[in-house]
Design a protein around this motif. Structure first.
Motif, PDB file in Angstrom:
ATOM      1  N   GLY A 211     -72.005 -39.921 -88.147  1.00 50.85           N
ATOM      2  CA  GLY A 211     -72.496 -39.068 -87.066  1.00 50.85           C
ATOM      3  C   GLY A 211     -71.769 -39.327 -85.764  1.00 50.85           C
ATOM      4  N   LEU A 212     -71.514 -40.615 -85.483  1.00 49.01           N
ATOM      5  CA  LEU A 212     -70.782 -40.953 -84.257  1.00 49.01           C
ATOM      6  C   LEU A 212     -69.365 -40.395 -84.307  1.00 49.01           C
ATOM      7  CD1 LEU A 212     -70.792 -42.449 -81.571  1.00 49.01           C
ATOM      8  CD2 LEU A 212     -70.073 -44.518 -82.778  1.00 49.01           C
ATOM      9  N   PHE A 213     -68.747 -40.470 -85.479  1.00 48.09           N
ATOM     10  CA  PHE A 213     -67.410 -39.889 -85.632  1.00 48.09           C
ATOM     11  C   PHE A 213     -67.442 -38.382 -85.352  1.00 48.09           C
ATOM     12  CE2 PHE A 213     -64.666 -37.679 -88.852  1.00 48.09           C
ATOM     13  CZ  PHE A 213     -63.486 -37.796 -88.139  1.00 48.09           C
ATOM     14  N   ALA A 214     -68.440 -37.684 -85.902  1.00 47.33           N
ATOM     15  CA  ALA A 214     -68.536 -36.237 -85.691  1.00 47.33           C
ATOM     16  C   ALA A 214     -68.752 -35.913 -84.214  1.00 47.33           C
ATOM     17  CB  ALA A 214     -69.660 -35.658 -86.544  1.00 47.33           C
ATOM     18  N   VAL A 215     -69.604 -36.686 -83.541  1.00 39.15           N
ATOM     19  CA  VAL A 215     -69.882 -36.442 -82.120  1.00 39.15           C
ATOM     20  C   VAL A 215     -68.619 -36.655 -81.281  1.00 39.15           C
ATOM     21  CG1 VAL A 215     -71.126 -37.316 -80.109  1.00 39.15           C
ATOM     22  CG2 VAL A 215     -72.341 -36.925 -82.251  1.00 39.15           C
ATOM     23  N   LEU A 216     -67.855 -37.674 -81.623  1.00 41.67           N
ATOM     24  CA  LEU A 216     -66.664 -37.967 -80.832  1.00 41.67           C
ATOM     25  C   LEU A 216     -65.490 -37.050 -81.160  1.00 41.67           C
ATOM     26  CD1 LEU A 216     -66.882 -41.843 -80.549  1.00 41.67           C
ATOM     27  CD2 LEU A 216     -67.213 -40.134 -78.772  1.00 41.67           C
ATOM     28  N   LEU A 217     -65.703 -36.106 -82.079  1.00 42.30           N
ATOM     29  CA  LEU A 217     -64.727 -35.032 -82.257  1.00 42.30           C
ATOM     30  C   LEU A 217     -64.928 -33.914 -81.231  1.00 42.30           C
ATOM     31  CD1 LEU A 217     -64.597 -34.599 -86.144  1.00 42.30           C
ATOM     32  CD2 LEU A 217     -62.838 -35.604 -84.680  1.00 42.30           C
ATOM     33  N   VAL A 218     -66.074 -33.920 -80.545  1.00 44.72           N
ATOM     34  CA  VAL A 218     -66.371 -32.850 -79.582  1.00 44.72           C
ATOM     35  C   VAL A 218     -65.328 -32.778 -78.461  1.00 44.72           C
ATOM     36  CG1 VAL A 218     -68.023 -32.071 -77.828  1.00 44.72           C
ATOM     37  CG2 VAL A 218     -68.825 -32.763 -80.108  1.00 44.72           C
ATOM     38  N   PRO A 219     -64.903 -33.915 -77.850  1.00 48.42           N
ATOM     39  CA  PRO A 219     -63.873 -33.789 -76.805  1.00 48.42           C
ATOM     40  C   PRO A 219     -62.595 -33.117 -77.293  1.00 48.42           C
ATOM     41  CG  PRO A 219     -64.881 -35.958 -76.707  1.00 48.42           C
ATOM     42  CD  PRO A 219     -65.395 -35.303 -77.953  1.00 48.42           C
ATOM     43  N   ALA A 220     -62.198 -33.401 -78.532  1.00 49.43           N
ATOM     44  CA  ALA A 220     -61.005 -32.754 -79.066  1.00 49.43           C
ATOM     45  C   ALA A 220     -61.232 -31.250 -79.221  1.00 49.43           C
ATOM     46  CB  ALA A 220     -60.624 -33.374 -80.406  1.00 49.43           C
ATOM     47  N   ALA A 221     -62.443 -30.848 -79.666  1.00 53.20           N
ATOM     48  CA  ALA A 221     -62.751 -29.425 -79.806  1.00 53.20           C
ATOM     49  C   ALA A 221     -62.738 -28.733 -78.446  1.00 53.20           C
ATOM     50  CB  ALA A 221     -64.108 -29.249 -80.481  1.00 53.20           C
ATOM     51  N   VAL A 222     -63.263 -29.415 -77.429  1.00 48.39           N
ATOM     52  CA  VAL A 222     -63.271 -28.851 -76.081  1.00 48.39           C
ATOM     53  C   VAL A 222     -61.839 -28.684 -75.577  1.00 48.39           C
ATOM     54  CG1 VAL A 222     -63.868 -29.345 -73.680  1.00 48.39           C
ATOM     55  CG2 VAL A 222     -65.576 -29.634 -75.481  1.00 48.39           C
ATOM     56  N   GLN A 223     -61.017 -29.701 -75.794  1.00 48.71           N
ATOM     57  CA  GLN A 223     -59.628 -29.607 -75.358  1.00 48.71           C
ATOM     58  C   GLN A 223     -58.878 -28.521 -76.132  1.00 48.71           C
ATOM     59  OE1 GLN A 223     -59.757 -30.887 -72.430  1.00 48.71           O
ATOM     60  NE2 GLN A 223     -57.838 -31.984 -72.631  1.00 48.71           N
ATOM     61  N   LEU A 224     -59.216 -28.356 -77.398  1.00 45.21           N
ATOM     62  CA  LEU A 224     -58.577 -27.317 -78.191  1.00 45.21           C
ATOM     63  C   LEU A 224     -58.856 -25.942 -77.591  1.00 45.21           C
ATOM     64  CD1 LEU A 224     -56.911 -26.698 -80.720  1.00 45.21           C
ATOM     65  CD2 LEU A 224     -59.037 -26.636 -82.021  1.00 45.21           C
ATOM     66  N   SER A 225     -60.094 -25.715 -77.157  1.00 45.68           N
ATOM     67  CA  SER A 225     -60.418 -24.425 -76.537  1.00 45.68           C
ATOM     68  C   SER A 225     -59.686 -24.257 -75.211  1.00 45.68           C
ATOM     69  CB  SER A 225     -61.931 -24.311 -76.316  1.00 45.68           C
ATOM     70  OG  SER A 225     -62.369 -25.133 -75.256  1.00 45.68           O
ATOM     71  N   TRP A 226     -59.388 -25.355 -74.562  1.00 42.77           N
ATOM     72  CA  TRP A 226     -58.691 -25.341 -73.271  1.00 42.77           C
ATOM     73  C   TRP A 226     -57.271 -24.809 -73.397  1.00 42.77           C
ATOM     74  CZ3 TRP A 226     -54.602 -28.834 -72.046  1.00 42.77           C
ATOM     75  CH2 TRP A 226     -54.244 -28.909 -70.699  1.00 42.77           C
ATOM     76  N   THR A 227     -56.688 -24.874 -74.612  1.00 39.13           N
ATOM     77  CA  THR A 227     -55.322 -24.382 -74.772  1.00 39.13           C
ATOM     78  C   THR A 227     -55.230 -22.879 -74.539  1.00 39.13           C
ATOM     79  OG1 THR A 227     -55.617 -24.113 -77.172  1.00 39.13           O
ATOM     80  CG2 THR A 227     -54.715 -26.216 -76.397  1.00 39.13           C
ATOM     81  N   SER A 228     -56.327 -22.154 -74.705  1.00 38.24           N
ATOM     82  CA  SER A 228     -56.289 -20.716 -74.428  1.00 38.24           C
ATOM     83  C   SER A 228     -56.025 -20.458 -72.946  1.00 38.24           C
ATOM     84  CB  SER A 228     -57.597 -20.050 -74.855  1.00 38.24           C
ATOM     85  OG  SER A 228     -58.681 -20.499 -74.069  1.00 38.24           O
TER      86      SER A 228
END
Length: 767
Positions: A495-512
């Motif tokens: 669960g902690l691993f999944a939660v700490l993927l959130v910053p990467a997902a946020v940054q991924l959206s930032w590429t737009s």
């Protein structure tokens, strides 16, 4: 030694649920990032900012193009000065001869500017709060966004500030002139108001589009105090410190450049959505989004109100802050935290590598190969993005003249994103099979950790871009430590691993956002970042009961389909006209006349006038053909207009003095000078003078070029220093409607944003 770092169970639906959640979080972040606040109505409280109230200023300014030197420009200046005077400001018009030089080329520019300077004196000033934007537009458009929106935001904010009585600090509204032609007004003001012992704090407003949120994208150095004030007082603070570095890669400057060079401190904001309308005839009130105006204004007013009442010396902190948006929050912290945050991710990745080695899940040589090979999906994605733009131009030649800024880029962005996923999963499938799952899991995290740490040292404001996603390594390490324990502990780790993927997902959206800012020509930047930000989620593929090698092929096919969808969705037409450049040039010495164009793909309309490639055979003077960027010409009828004059008053081995004028009253003039000129001095009829050094030309043997804007009716005196050759003078006016043979552009075409489009240029040799 090819075991997994994480013993994730084969649960396809669980993996899909996590990936779906991450996708939705990324989309939510993008939506929050891209949505400015709703416009406030005209009956909003008087002490608040209202886009509806400010809109009247936009409408009054953006009637038609108003570049410096035109009658419409004078009208706009008069109405703005009257509005500010009515608000109780002391208003003066600062008339100056401004100057500008272009680094690395033999190009200098002069211009007579009329800045509007409106002052609300403070009761006990600790410095000056300078609210600034520019009132001139480009010749190609009425400038509703660039920058009537900024001016309107300032006038409406000035109204609210004036209601509160005198503030502690001086509040100066500076509406500059000549920004579009050379940052002239800012240069003139900064030169005549040098930074003193007390601070001058600038809040500059700009636009590189017609919509989107107001992005605070540039600051002065040691910005910590400014960022704290902005974060605490702007109702909807938005921006990130990496944008400062990104902006430096773009061929753009704003007035803030001159203020920063002069030693002022401050903030620079702009909105960049709908950049395809930037500097075009459709930068008008029909396309400007009132929500962008609202965001501009309310952030300006809140910040200016705080600055006007504080001790501005408190802004001198001596260090920068890192700042960025995260799910609607404006995160900011001292740059001293960049290295520790980056090291957390790097050390967690290193610890996970060591633990995997101890557990015999990988060997260090295998990890090293995986780490080095990760450059392949990065390079392939970047190369594909670079190749996409010329491929699109081949499929739709009209794109060649759009400056990489398309009307609908969504499908193309998604194609780049999906292809990056294809390259990444192809790498994962190949390396996992040969080097093991642990190597493929940990190599990308090590890359993020290394990049985060390196940028923390070298470019601190950029570090968060890599260091925050690198925190996924902490989740991997925690899951690795907890998975041999109880089932509950193992689930906590996962669960902690999944939660700490959130910053990467946020940054991924930032590429737009980067795709919006850079356009198609620099699409490789977001493409590379997509690979880096998507890579931490690779372990989830181990949970899927699919043949991973099929994923890259499916993604690549999807990317091609998206390119096709993009071509179908983004078409030229009446609602989305393509740009078409056409100008008229006449050599008064030989009688040669020509229509010229810079279009790389000529429309049928342009092809009526421009029939030959290049300028050879045009008969135009070499002084024009050697400096113009024209791609073709066609014969035109000579016109009966008085040519410009450049008469030598004296000439020696060390230079020359010329009397320059435009008998037909052109407001723009330029001269080409062969030889090796090293300085130019301009003197106006009233005795006002300015000088600018001339750098060596970029191409050895090339001419120096001297431009002068808003030329006085009596002309000017130009003194050139150096070993001079031939001098040719040109004068230029905007508008080609009266030239014989000209017909209006048909529906589906619009004037090019190039400043030289739709001009009449007449050349003559100096005598």
């Amino acid at each position: 030694m090819r075991g997994p770092a994480l013993h994730l169970p084969p649960r396809p639906w669980a993996a899909l649920a996590v990936l779906t959640a991450l996708t939705l979080i990324g989309i939510a972040n993008w939506a929050i990032d891209e949505t400015p606040p709703a416009p406030a109505a005209a009956d909003a409280p008087a002490d608040e900012f209202s886009a509806d109230r400010a809109w009247s200023t936009v409408e009054a300014m953006a009637v038609e193009p108003h570049p410096m030197g035109t009658a419409e420009h004078d009208r706009v200046r008069g109405l703005l000065a009257a509005d500010l005077e009515a608000l109780g400001f002391d208003v003066e018009i600062q008339t100056e001869l401004a100057r500008d030089s272009v680094d690395g080329d033999a190009l200098v520019r002069f211009g007579v500017v009329d800045n509007i300077v409106a002052t609300l004196s403070g009761t006990d000033p600790t410095g000056t709060v300078l609210l600034t934007s520019h009132y001139d537009s480009v010749p190609s458009g009425p400038g509703a966004a660039d920058a009537a929106s900024g001016v309107a935001a300032i006038v409406e904010s000035a109204r609210a500030l004036s209601l509160e009585g005198p503030h502690r600090n001086d509040v100066v509204v500076l509406i500059t002139d000549g920004e579009e032609m050379g940052l002239f007004g800012a240069e003139a003001y900064a030169r005549t108001h040098p930074a003193g012992e007390t601070p001058t704090v600038v809040f500059n407003l700009e636009a590189r589009g017609v919509s989107g949120p107001s992005l605070m994208f540039e600051t002065s150095v040691d910005n910590a105090g400014l960022i704290d004030v902005f974060a605490a007082n702007a109702p909807s603070p938005h921006g990130d410190s990496s944008a400062i570095e990104a902006y430096r890669q773009l061929p753009n400057d704003t007035d803030f450049t001159r203020f920063h060079e002069a030693g002022y401190i401050g903030l620079n904001s702009a909105f960049i959505g709908g950049a395809s309308w930037y500097h075009t005839p459709h930068d008008d009130t029909d396309h400007l989004d009132p929500a962008s105006l609202q965001h501009h204004g309310e952030n300006l007013l809140g910040t200016a109100r705080a600055l006007a009442g504080m001790d501005l010396a408190d802004l001198e902190t001596g260090h920068d802050e890192t700042f960025f948006g995260f799910l609607g929050l404006f995160v900011h912290y001292s740059d001293a935290w960049n290295l520790p945050i980056a090291l957390i991710g790097l050390l967690a990745a290193a610890a996970a590598i060591v633990l995997a080695r101890v557990r015999r899940a990988l060997s260090l040589p295998r990890f090293a190969i995986a780490f080095l090979s990760f450059v392949l999906p990065i390079a392939v994605s970047g190369a594909a993005a670079v190749a996409l733009w010329p491929a699109l131009q081949a499929l739709r030649p009209g794109y060649a003249d759009q400056y990489g800024l398309l009307f609908n880029r969504t499908c193309y962005y998604l194609a780049i994103l999906v292809f990056a996923v294809a390259a990444l999963t192809a790498w994962y499938a190949a390396v996992r099979r040969r080097l093991g799952e642990a190597a493929t899991t940990l190599a990308p995290l090590a890359w993020l950790g290394v990049l985060g740490t390196a940028t923390a040292v070298l470019i601190p404001g950029l570090s968060f871009v890599f260091a925050i996603p690198a925190l996924a390594a902490v989740g991997v390490l925690a899951a690795m430590i907890l998975q041999p324990r109880s089932r509950r502990a193992r689930l906590v780790g996962y669960g902690l691993f999944a939660v700490l993927l959130v910053p990467a997902a946020v940054q991924l959206s930032w590429t737009s956002n980067l795709f919006e800012a850079f356009g198609m020509e620099l699409a490789a930047v977001p493409a590379v970042l997509i690979v880096l930000f998507a890579a931490p989620a690779l372990p989830l593929l181990a949970m899927c009961r699919i043949r991973i090698r099929f994923v890259p092929a499916a993604a690549a096919v999807t990317a091609l389909a998206l390119v096709g969808a993009g071509l179908a969705a983004d078409r030229f037409g009446p609602e989305h006209p393509r740009q078409a450049y056409l100008s008229y040039v006449f050599d008064s010495d030989t009688g040669a006349a020509a229509w010229v164009s810079t279009d790389l793909d000529r429309s049928e309309w342009t092809a009526r006038y421009v029939t030959e490639d290049g300028l050879d055979g045009s008969g135009l003077p070499a002084a024009y053909t050697d400096t113009a960027a024209a791609t073709g010409y066609g014969p035109a009828e000579p016109i009966d207009l008085a040519p410009p004059t450049a008469v030598y008053e004296s000439r020696t081995a060390d230079g020359a003095v010329l009397r320059v004028a435009s008998p037909r009253g052109a407001d723009t003039m330029w001269l080409t000078v062969s030889g090796s000129a090293d300085r130019a001095d301009v003197t106006l009829p009233d005795g006002t003078a300015a000088e600018v050094p001339i750098a060596a030309p970029a191409e050895p043997g090339g001419p120096a070029v001297v431009w002068c804007y808003n030329v006085p009716a009596e002309g000017f005196t130009l003194t050139l220093h150096g070993d001079l050759g031939d001098v040719t003078v040109f004068d230029q006016t905007h508008g080609i409607e009266g030239i014989d043979g000209y017909t209006e552009r048909p529906e589906g075409l619009m004037r090019s944003r190039d400043r030289l489009s739709d001009t009449v240029t007449i050349a003559a040799a100096a005598v």
